[in-house]
Write a protein that holds these residues in place. Structure first.
Motif, mmCIF file in Angstrom:
data_model
loop_
_atom_site.group_PDB
_atom_site.id
_atom_site.type_symbol
_atom_site.label_atom_id
_atom_site.label_comp_id
_atom_site.label_asym_id
_atom_site.label_seq_id
_atom_site.Cartn_x
_atom_site.Cartn_y
_atom_site.Cartn_z
ATOM 1 N N MET A 87 0.836 -1.187 0.000
ATOM 2 C CA MET A 87 0.000 0.000 0.000
ATOM 3 C C MET A 87 0.874 1.240 0.000
ATOM 4 S SD MET A 87 -2.687 1.099 2.959
ATOM 5 C CE MET A 87 -3.286 2.742 3.075
ATOM 6 N N ALA A 88 0.678 2.131 -0.957
ATOM 7 C CA ALA A 88 1.461 3.356 -1.014
ATOM 8 C C ALA A 88 0.993 4.286 0.080
ATOM 9 C CB ALA A 88 1.304 4.026 -2.371
ATOM 10 N N GLU A 89 1.915 4.888 0.801
ATOM 11 C CA GLU A 89 1.575 5.743 1.905
ATOM 12 C C GLU A 89 1.471 7.181 1.407
ATOM 13 O OE1 GLU A 89 4.175 3.055 4.954
ATOM 14 O OE2 GLU A 89 4.665 5.141 4.649
ATOM 15 N N SER A 90 0.507 7.915 1.965
ATOM 16 C CA SER A 90 0.310 9.297 1.562
ATOM 17 C C SER A 90 1.521 10.121 1.935
ATOM 18 C CB SER A 90 -0.932 9.866 2.266
ATOM 19 O OG SER A 90 -2.061 9.113 1.922
ATOM 20 N N GLY A 91 2.050 10.864 0.962
ATOM 21 C CA GLY A 91 3.103 11.812 1.242
ATOM 22 C C GLY A 91 4.461 11.220 1.472
ATOM 23 N N ALA A 92 4.665 9.912 1.231
ATOM 24 C CA ALA A 92 5.986 9.316 1.438
ATOM 25 C C ALA A 92 6.304 8.415 0.270
ATOM 26 C CB ALA A 92 6.002 8.516 2.730
ATOM 27 N N VAL A 93 7.516 8.496 -0.238
ATOM 28 C CA VAL A 93 7.920 7.701 -1.383
ATOM 29 C C VAL A 93 9.255 7.049 -1.081
ATOM 30 C CG1 VAL A 93 8.498 7.715 -3.823
ATOM 31 C CG2 VAL A 93 6.735 9.254 -2.963
ATOM 32 N N ALA A 94 9.311 5.698 -1.307
ATOM 33 C CA ALA A 94 10.576 4.956 -1.183
ATOM 34 C C ALA A 94 11.302 5.249 0.122
ATOM 35 C CB ALA A 94 11.486 5.283 -2.355
ATOM 36 N N GLY A 95 10.525 5.300 1.230
ATOM 37 C CA GLY A 95 11.144 5.453 2.528
ATOM 38 C C GLY A 95 11.606 6.855 2.849
ATOM 39 N N ILE A 96 11.237 7.867 2.049
ATOM 40 C CA ILE A 96 11.638 9.241 2.318
ATOM 41 C C ILE A 96 10.408 10.041 2.711
ATOM 42 C CG2 ILE A 96 12.696 11.324 1.379
ATOM 43 C CD1 ILE A 96 14.592 8.962 1.670
ATOM 44 N N GLU A 97 10.477 10.775 3.811
ATOM 45 C CA GLU A 97 9.357 11.586 4.244
ATOM 46 C C GLU A 97 9.184 12.775 3.305
ATOM 47 O OE1 GLU A 97 9.678 12.616 8.325
ATOM 48 O OE2 GLU A 97 9.818 10.545 9.010
ATOM 49 N N ARG A 98 8.041 13.454 3.422
ATOM 50 C CA ARG A 98 7.745 14.570 2.524
ATOM 51 C C ARG A 98 8.800 15.661 2.605
ATOM 52 N NH1 ARG A 98 2.464 14.074 4.563
ATOM 53 N NH2 ARG A 98 2.583 16.110 5.582
ATOM 54 N N HIS A 99 9.447 15.804 3.763
ATOM 55 C CA HIS A 99 10.451 16.841 3.896
ATOM 56 C C HIS A 99 11.838 16.354 3.504
ATOM 57 C CE1 HIS A 99 7.618 19.619 5.676
ATOM 58 N NE2 HIS A 99 7.195 18.667 6.468
ATOM 59 N N GLY A 100 11.937 15.145 2.959
ATOM 60 C CA GLY A 100 13.204 14.664 2.445
ATOM 61 C C GLY A 100 14.087 13.942 3.443
ATOM 62 N N VAL A 148 3.596 10.811 12.842
ATOM 63 C CA VAL A 148 2.569 9.929 12.267
ATOM 64 C C VAL A 148 1.963 10.561 11.026
ATOM 65 C CG1 VAL A 148 0.423 8.686 12.691
ATOM 66 C CG2 VAL A 148 2.056 9.017 14.567
ATOM 67 N N TYR A 149 1.628 11.841 11.114
ATOM 68 C CA TYR A 149 0.994 12.518 9.984
ATOM 69 C C TYR A 149 1.910 12.605 8.767
ATOM 70 C CZ TYR A 149 -3.266 14.006 12.365
ATOM 71 O OH TYR A 149 -4.477 14.023 12.981
ATOM 72 N N ARG A 150 3.204 12.613 8.968
ATOM 73 C CA ARG A 150 4.121 12.626 7.828
ATOM 74 C C ARG A 150 4.045 11.323 7.043
ATOM 75 N NH1 ARG A 150 9.152 15.277 11.092
ATOM 76 N NH2 ARG A 150 8.802 17.459 10.538
ATOM 77 N N ARG A 151 3.655 10.278 7.704
ATOM 78 C CA ARG A 151 3.570 8.968 7.055
ATOM 79 C C ARG A 151 2.164 8.671 6.553
ATOM 80 N NH1 ARG A 151 7.664 9.279 10.453
ATOM 81 N NH2 ARG A 151 9.361 7.756 10.486
ATOM 82 N N TRP A 152 1.162 8.964 7.368
ATOM 83 C CA TRP A 152 -0.229 8.676 7.023
ATOM 84 C C TRP A 152 -1.080 9.892 7.349
ATOM 85 C CZ3 TRP A 152 2.780 5.268 10.015
ATOM 86 C CH2 TRP A 152 3.254 4.148 9.315
ATOM 87 N N ARG A 153 -1.648 10.501 6.334
ATOM 88 C CA ARG A 153 -2.418 11.735 6.534
ATOM 89 C C ARG A 153 -3.773 11.474 7.166
ATOM 90 N NH1 ARG A 153 -1.622 15.244 0.963
ATOM 91 N NH2 ARG A 153 0.617 15.644 1.178
ATOM 92 N N ALA A 154 -4.340 10.301 6.906
ATOM 93 C CA ALA A 154 -5.682 9.989 7.405
ATOM 94 C C ALA A 154 -5.654 8.722 8.258
ATOM 95 C CB ALA A 154 -6.653 9.814 6.239
ATOM 96 N N LYS A 155 -6.603 8.644 9.190
ATOM 97 C CA LYS A 155 -6.671 7.480 10.066
ATOM 98 C C LYS A 155 -6.933 6.202 9.281
ATOM 99 C CE LYS A 155 -10.189 6.749 12.885
ATOM 100 N NZ LYS A 155 -11.091 6.860 14.061
ATOM 101 N N ASP A 156 -7.782 6.269 8.256
ATOM 102 C CA ASP A 156 -8.050 5.078 7.441
ATOM 103 C C ASP A 156 -6.760 4.531 6.834
ATOM 104 O OD1 ASP A 156 -10.679 5.441 8.041
ATOM 105 O OD2 ASP A 156 -11.376 5.657 5.981
#
Length: 199
Positions: A1-14, A57-65
């Motif tokens: 499952m692709a996580e919101s705002g995170a790609v290939a183990g890198i958080e949105r802020h890099g 937590v929010y950096r990895r998953w934006r929503a509780k679902d």
């Protein structure tokens, strides 16, 4: 499952993701899902239980679902998934009984079933990604048993699928914590014998 705002183990802020934080968050989400159900689980409570900042937590998953779905994926038993396709019905019954005898697994599945009204997307995603592939594998195993002569030749594989799935659902709805793998296996084997299975 692709996580919101995170790609290939890198958080949105890099910044690199911390695997220990990921595991702690997912375990905390599972614990709270089992204890409180989906409605009673919040990202804030998960962060507190995991010992991390809410923003982590929010950096990895934006929503509780999204978080709960990731937690369910985290709870999967890869060994069970890999083994199903190559198992006989006898082996499958034994492995299913062992899994269903785990109180934590039964409690988790009861919570998933209970979330169907308020969190239909969560249950749909779980069914599509986890349950349906296993049911498809079960139908294939049933067909192999028919071909091998362990079931009457006119048996519909979907009947075996329905019988075992219904019995599994019944076990999951039981609240008793002392149900054993042997008891569950015996019940499943009795059902199979009633529809003509012999090993």
């Amino acid at each position: 499952m692709a996580e919101s705002g995170a790609v290939a183990g890198i958080e949105r802020h890099g910044r690199p993701r911390d695997p220990e934080n990921d595991a702690a968050i997912l375990e905390a989400a599972l614990d709270l899902l089992i204890e409180r159900g989906a409605a009673g689980t919040s990202i804030e409570a998960v962060a507190q239980r995991a010992g991390v900042a809410k923003l982590t937590v929010y950096r990895r998953w934006r929503a509780k679902d999204d978080l709960l779905m990731a937690a369910l994926e985290h709870a999967r038993a890869p060994d069970m998934d890999a083994a199903m396709a190559g198992q006989s019905i006898d082996e499958l019954v034994s492995s299913i009984a062992e899994l269903l005898s785990r109180p934590r697994f039964r409690a988790l599945m009861a919570r998933v079933i209970g979330a169907s009204v308020d969190y239909p997307k969560l249950v749909t995603a779980y069914t599509e990604r986890y349950l349906q592939p296993r049911l498809n594998a079960l139908a294939q195993i049933a067909q192999q048993a028919i071909d091998a002569g362990h079931l009457p030749p006119d048996t519909d594989p979907s009947v075996i699928q329905d019988v075992l799935a219904s019995s599994i659902g019944s076990v999951l709805l039981q609240r008793a914590d002392d149900v054993t793998a042997a008891q569950i296996e015996r019940r499943l084997r009795i059902l199979l014998r009633h529809i003509g299975y012999w090993s």
